[in-house]
Design a protein around this motif. Structure first.
Motif: not given
Length: 329
Positions: A79-98
């Protein structure tokens, strides 16, 4: 890392890359811009081991370093989420294997927490780090936490807490395939504060240069408040490619009332810090400097871009060499 600890780290990462309401809000321009961050309550931003820096290839110190091991970087996250933080683009992830980074004289084993981008209004500016006087239009940071610390908050309180892998992008043919797969998500987060699930998310390897064998290394800080001086930086010498159309997707992202425009911090003084450039090892070199071979796990990708065993370097030896080689700047 447990699911709870990963969630805590991701929330902390997103918060650290956005204005904090505990102190005054920071920005990249105006009265709350980088030159005033320390006056807004982020005292570390005025210390002497700050990032980014300007790198001169004529002033780096060549060092025999084992390859970085990029464990499972060739695996797409669950899973990956991409967010506009007002100051940039940041991605968070859930990965298996780590996803794990180790070797390459890093002072530990590091778990990938997420990644984000920095850019400018045109192709002559945008990257935070500068190489031989040149800025690149985009720079990606892969943020990694030392596995021995349970969360990001603890990691930012320890000198070996974080490792960041930096990738420079330049305009050219054959853009990184991962950017193609992020394009639709970038279009969906044009509004400040918006977030979206990335469909068919790319692997991190698809966002990196074809070769990661050559890199620069130095000790520094986060480039956003609170500017914690806990980062071991790795900057890949080879660049990844991006098209003008893809760059416009980043430049179209909006902040609070207008397009973000640019989100890079100006370079900081080195204050005598040494910048190393990795020099590849061969068997003779390994015997000469007394390195120890270590077999990597299945799915581990070396920084040379091939599946092969890594070599472990004793960080204490490198740190001693660093102290001996430092000259005032």
């Amino acid at each position: 890392m447990s699911a709870l600890r990963l969630a805590v780290s991701l929330v902390w990462l997103a918060a650290s890359l956005s204005p904090s309401h505990a102190d005054q809000e920071w920005t990249y321009e105006g009265n709350n811009g980088p030159e005033n961050w320390s006056r807004l309550g982020y005292k570390d931003c005025d210390h002497h081991r700050q990032s980014p820096i300007a790198i001169s290839s004529r002033e780096v110190v060549l060092r025999h370093l084992d390859p970085l091991r990029l464990d499972y970087f060739d695996h797409a996250p669950l899973r990956m989420n991409l967010t506009n933080t007002h100051l940039g683009a940041t991605a968070s992830m859930k990965a298996r294997p780590e996803l794990v980074v180790r070797g390459g004289a890093l002072p530990g084993e590091y778990q990938v927490v997420g990644f984000h981008f920095h850019w400018g209004e045109n192709d002559t500016v945008g990257s935070e780090h500068i190489l031989d006087g040149r800025s690149y239009p985009l720079e990606m940071h892969i943020v990694c936490k030392n596995a021995k610390y349970s969360d990001m908050k603890k990691a930012t309180q320890r000198p070996d807490g974080l490792a960041v892998l930096a990738v420079w992008f330049e305009v050219g043919a054959g853009p990184a395939s991962g950017l193609v797969r992020l394009a639709s998500a970038l279009r969906r987060i044009r509004g400040g504060g918006s977030s979206t699930l990335v469909q068919n998310p790319p692997s991190l390897l698809e966002l990196m240069p074809a070769s990661t064998e050559h890199f620069y290394r130095y000790e520094g800080s986060l480039t956003t408040p609170g500017c914690y001086e806990v980062v071991t930086w790795t900057l890949f010498k080879d660049t990844a490619k991006i098209t003008e159309k893809q760059l416009q997707l980043f430049r179209s992202l909006k902040g609070y009332l207008k397009p973000i425009g640019h989100n890079y911090r100006f370079v900081q003084l080195r204050y005598g810090r040494t910048v190393y450039e990795r020099r590849a090892l061969d068997e003779g070199d390994a015997a000469e400097v007394g390195l120890v071979a270590a077999q990597g796990p299945p799915g581990a990708v070396s920084a040379a871009g091939a599946l092969r065993p890594g070599l472990a370097v004793f960080w204490r030896a490198l740190a001693a060499a660093s102290r001996a080689a430092r000259l005032p700047r």
